[in-house]
Design a protein around this motif. Structure first.
Motif, PDB file in Angstrom:
ATOM      1  N   ASP A 159       0.847  -1.195   0.000  1.00  0.00           N
ATOM      2  CA  ASP A 159       0.000   0.000   0.000  1.00  0.00           C
ATOM      3  C   ASP A 159       0.882   1.246   0.000  1.00  0.00           C
ATOM      4  OD1 ASP A 159      -1.761   2.104   0.499  1.00  0.00           O
ATOM      5  OD2 ASP A 159      -3.004   0.917   1.869  1.00  0.00           O
ATOM      6  N   PRO A 160       0.855   2.067  -1.049  1.00  0.00           N
ATOM      7  CA  PRO A 160       1.725   3.251  -1.100  1.00  0.00           C
ATOM      8  C   PRO A 160       1.406   4.290  -0.031  1.00  0.00           C
ATOM      9  CG  PRO A 160       0.128   3.277  -2.895  1.00  0.00           C
ATOM     10  CD  PRO A 160       0.015   1.936  -2.249  1.00  0.00           C
TER      11      PRO A 160
ATOM     12  N   VAL B 209       0.689   8.054   5.400  1.00  0.00           N
ATOM     13  CA  VAL B 209       0.878   9.437   4.963  1.00  0.00           C
ATOM     14  C   VAL B 209      -0.444  10.195   5.023  1.00  0.00           C
ATOM     15  CG1 VAL B 209       2.860   8.882   3.524  1.00  0.00           C
ATOM     16  CG2 VAL B 209       0.561   8.823   2.521  1.00  0.00           C
ATOM     17  N   GLU B 210      -1.527   9.466   5.202  1.00  0.00           N
ATOM     18  CA  GLU B 210      -2.864  10.036   5.381  1.00  0.00           C
ATOM     19  C   GLU B 210      -3.651   9.044   6.211  1.00  0.00           C
ATOM     20  OE1 GLU B 210      -5.288   8.531   1.523  1.00  0.00           O
ATOM     21  OE2 GLU B 210      -3.617   9.894   1.086  1.00  0.00           O
ATOM     22  N   GLU B 211      -4.803   9.445   6.701  1.00  0.00           N
ATOM     23  CA  GLU B 211      -5.619   8.496   7.449  1.00  0.00           C
ATOM     24  C   GLU B 211      -5.988   7.320   6.544  1.00  0.00           C
ATOM     25  OE1 GLU B 211      -9.021   9.356  10.451  1.00  0.00           O
ATOM     26  OE2 GLU B 211     -10.014   8.878   8.539  1.00  0.00           O
ATOM     27  N   VAL B 212      -5.812   6.087   7.077  1.00  0.00           N
ATOM     28  CA  VAL B 212      -6.139   4.898   6.307  1.00  0.00           C
ATOM     29  C   VAL B 212      -7.109   4.036   7.102  1.00  0.00           C
ATOM     30  CG1 VAL B 212      -3.928   4.863   5.088  1.00  0.00           C
ATOM     31  CG2 VAL B 212      -4.187   3.584   7.224  1.00  0.00           C
ATOM     32  N   GLU B 213      -7.845   3.209   6.389  1.00  0.00           N
ATOM     33  CA  GLU B 213      -8.734   2.252   7.029  1.00  0.00           C
ATOM     34  C   GLU B 213      -8.258   0.842   6.699  1.00  0.00           C
ATOM     35  OE1 GLU B 213     -13.315   0.789   6.568  1.00  0.00           O
ATOM     36  OE2 GLU B 213     -13.008   2.959   6.819  1.00  0.00           O
ATOM     37  N   ILE B 214      -8.000   0.062   7.737  1.00  0.00           N
ATOM     38  CA  ILE B 214      -7.565  -1.320   7.572  1.00  0.00           C
ATOM     39  C   ILE B 214      -8.503  -2.197   8.379  1.00  0.00           C
ATOM     40  CG2 ILE B 214      -5.706  -2.992   7.891  1.00  0.00           C
ATOM     41  CD1 ILE B 214      -3.704  -0.711   7.730  1.00  0.00           C
ATOM     42  N   GLY B 215      -9.177  -3.114   7.702  1.00  0.00           N
ATOM     43  CA  GLY B 215     -10.096  -4.005   8.395  1.00  0.00           C
ATOM     44  C   GLY B 215     -11.186  -3.276   9.148  1.00  0.00           C
TER      45      GLY B 215
ATOM     46  N   PRO C 269      -4.880   6.989  12.130  1.00  0.00           N
ATOM     47  CA  PRO C 269      -4.463   8.347  11.769  1.00  0.00           C
ATOM     48  C   PRO C 269      -3.101   8.380  11.075  1.00  0.00           C
ATOM     49  CG  PRO C 269      -5.243   8.248  14.044  1.00  0.00           C
ATOM     50  CD  PRO C 269      -5.074   6.830  13.581  1.00  0.00           C
ATOM     51  N   ALA C 270      -2.892   9.419  10.307  1.00  0.00           N
ATOM     52  CA  ALA C 270      -1.600   9.619   9.641  1.00  0.00           C
ATOM     53  C   ALA C 270      -0.489   9.735  10.675  1.00  0.00           C
ATOM     54  CB  ALA C 270      -1.651  10.871   8.777  1.00  0.00           C
ATOM     55  N   GLY C 271       0.670   9.148  10.354  1.00  0.00           N
ATOM     56  CA  GLY C 271       1.857   9.311  11.185  1.00  0.00           C
ATOM     57  C   GLY C 271       2.003   8.335  12.320  1.00  0.00           C
ATOM     58  N   GLU C 272       0.953   7.531  12.601  1.00  0.00           N
ATOM     59  CA  GLU C 272       1.088   6.559  13.680  1.00  0.00           C
ATOM     60  C   GLU C 272       1.776   5.285  13.154  1.00  0.00           C
ATOM     61  OE1 GLU C 272      -2.358   5.982  16.055  1.00  0.00           O
ATOM     62  OE2 GLU C 272      -2.404   8.098  16.662  1.00  0.00           O
TER      63      GLU C 272
END
Length: 401
Positions: free
Chosen positions: A52-53, A287-293, A298-301
């Motif tokens: 995932d880029p 690099v941006e908020e993502v949704e996984i499962g 949040p970005a940066g975690e």
């Protein structure tokens, strides 16, 4: 989401991962360093995440205070484990030109000879810690051969690598001293190989660097050599150790390998899935908020993709807790997936296969020298390897497969 304590991932990793997969695809954890992270456990999510880029390897995308990793000088931080495209694409593309399958294939016969010499040294004793006496030195010698490190410098090189791979908690300054010494060493080695190239990977990387169509910087060359050392030694040591233990724990598997030596490649690949040395992929930072499962991160975690959990996921590998040499392992994630798939995977496989073939051929009755329950695993979630592997054999007996 309340953070989960990671201690059970060290003491009983696979049962713990099974419970986490059942409970949900993503979990908030508190790492051993006390910092928070998101742990991804199911195969489908881990595989997607690896390619995932939006999940960056570059530490500059980490939020302040979210991540504390191994601190390296800037010259060594310019490596493939801290790069995203387009820099990653450029550097990896240049390295692939030099690090060819043919080069790895050429190393097999010399490595088999080295394995025989190491076994010669320990055979008369009838017992040894297989990690320090055999599995440990073999990959270091292989990396020295690969990079073209002169024989006269190998004693110092071995001391530095021992310091980095098995650090002394009582002497933390030794790691920094070893890193500085190795940077100085690689700087001089690169200079000498530019003046007098040899038949080795480092000389080829220098030649690629000097092409007008593409260039590796001096820092990139140094960091690549350093990365090959760390990434090419420790995991291979534990892949060998874990595979030996799996064979000793499963006599039917040992009998099959001795009956059919050609199955050894499948054994290494299957144990790498079943109990590989890398439980976690290199950390990522959205690099941006993502949704996984279904979980928003949040970005940066810090995101940790669990290769160990994914490779035991029953949805991908039926009866995943069982070693099965005949299963479909085409989706094995032990060496990663996508653009960050381990560059040295073929080298690690070859080293492990060569080491095991020599060991099993030499000793027909290899067995543990201590009760099984006395074996101890390294106390970390980032590596899966034994602290020691005491074994014994009949030193008066020789056998083939």
């Amino acid at each position: 989401m309340r953070p989960i304590d990671v201690t059970p991932l060290i003491t009983d990793p696979y049962a713990t991962y099974a419970g986490l997969r059942e409970a949900g695809p993503v979990h908030r954890i508190t790492g051993p360093d006390g910092r928070p992270a998101w742990l991804v456990t199911r195969y489908a999510d881990v595989r997607r995440g690896l390619n995932d880029p939006r999940l960056s390897l570059d530490k500059r995308h980490a939020l302040p205070g979210q991540y504390s990793g191994f601190a390296l000088p800037p010259a060594l931080d310019a490596n493939l484990l801290n790069m995203d495209p387009p820099d990653h694409t450029r550097v990896r593309g240049l390295v692939v030109k030099a690090f060819t399958p043919g080069r790895v294939a050429k190393m097999r016969a010399p490595l088999a000879k080295t394995a025989g010499q190491l076994l010669d040294a320990i055979e008369p004793d009838g017992r040894a810690d297989l990690l320090t006496g055999y599995a440990g030195p073999l990959p270091v010698i292989a990396i020295c051969d690969l990079l073209g490190i002169p024989e006269r410098d190998r004693r110092d090189f071995r001391q530095w690598t021992d310091t980095l791979l098995t650090p002394d908690p009582a002497n933390p300054a030794a790691i920094k001293e070893a890193v500085v010494a190795m940077m100085r060493f690689f700087g001089g080695l690169i200079g000498s190989k530019r003046a007098e190239p040899g038949d080795d990977l480092l000389s080829d990387l220098i030649a690629v660097r000097d092409d007008e169509d593409g260039a590796l910087s001096a820092d990139e060359l140094t960091s690549l050599a350093f990365l090959l050392l760390l990434g090419g030694c420790e995991p291979t040591v534990h892949l060998i150790g874990n595979t030996v233990l799996a064979l000793l724990d499963h006599p039917e598997l040992m009998r099959e390998v001795r009956k059919n030596p050609d199955s050894l490649a499948a054994v290494v690949d299957e144990v790498n899935r079943w109990d590989g040395p890398y439980p976690l992929a290199i950390r990522r930072f959205p690099v941006e908020e993502v949704e996984i499962g279904g979980v928003r991160i949040p970005a940066g975690e810090t995101v940790l993709l669990s290769l160990a959990s994914a490779n035991r996921d029953e949805q991908q590998f039926p009866e995943a807790d069982r070693i099965d040499l005949h299963r479909d392992r085409s989706g094995n994630l032990a060496f990663g997936h996508g653009i960050h798939h381990c560059l040295a995977a073929s080298l690690a496989r070859m080293e492990a296969e060569t080491a095991l073939a020599a060991l099993l051929e030499r000793f027909p009755h290899l067995e543990l020298a201590v009760p099984r329950e006395e074996l101890r695993w390294r106390p970390t979630i980032r590596a899966r390897g034994l602290i020691s592997l005491p074994v014994r054999w009949d030193s008066t007996e020789r056998a083939g497969f």
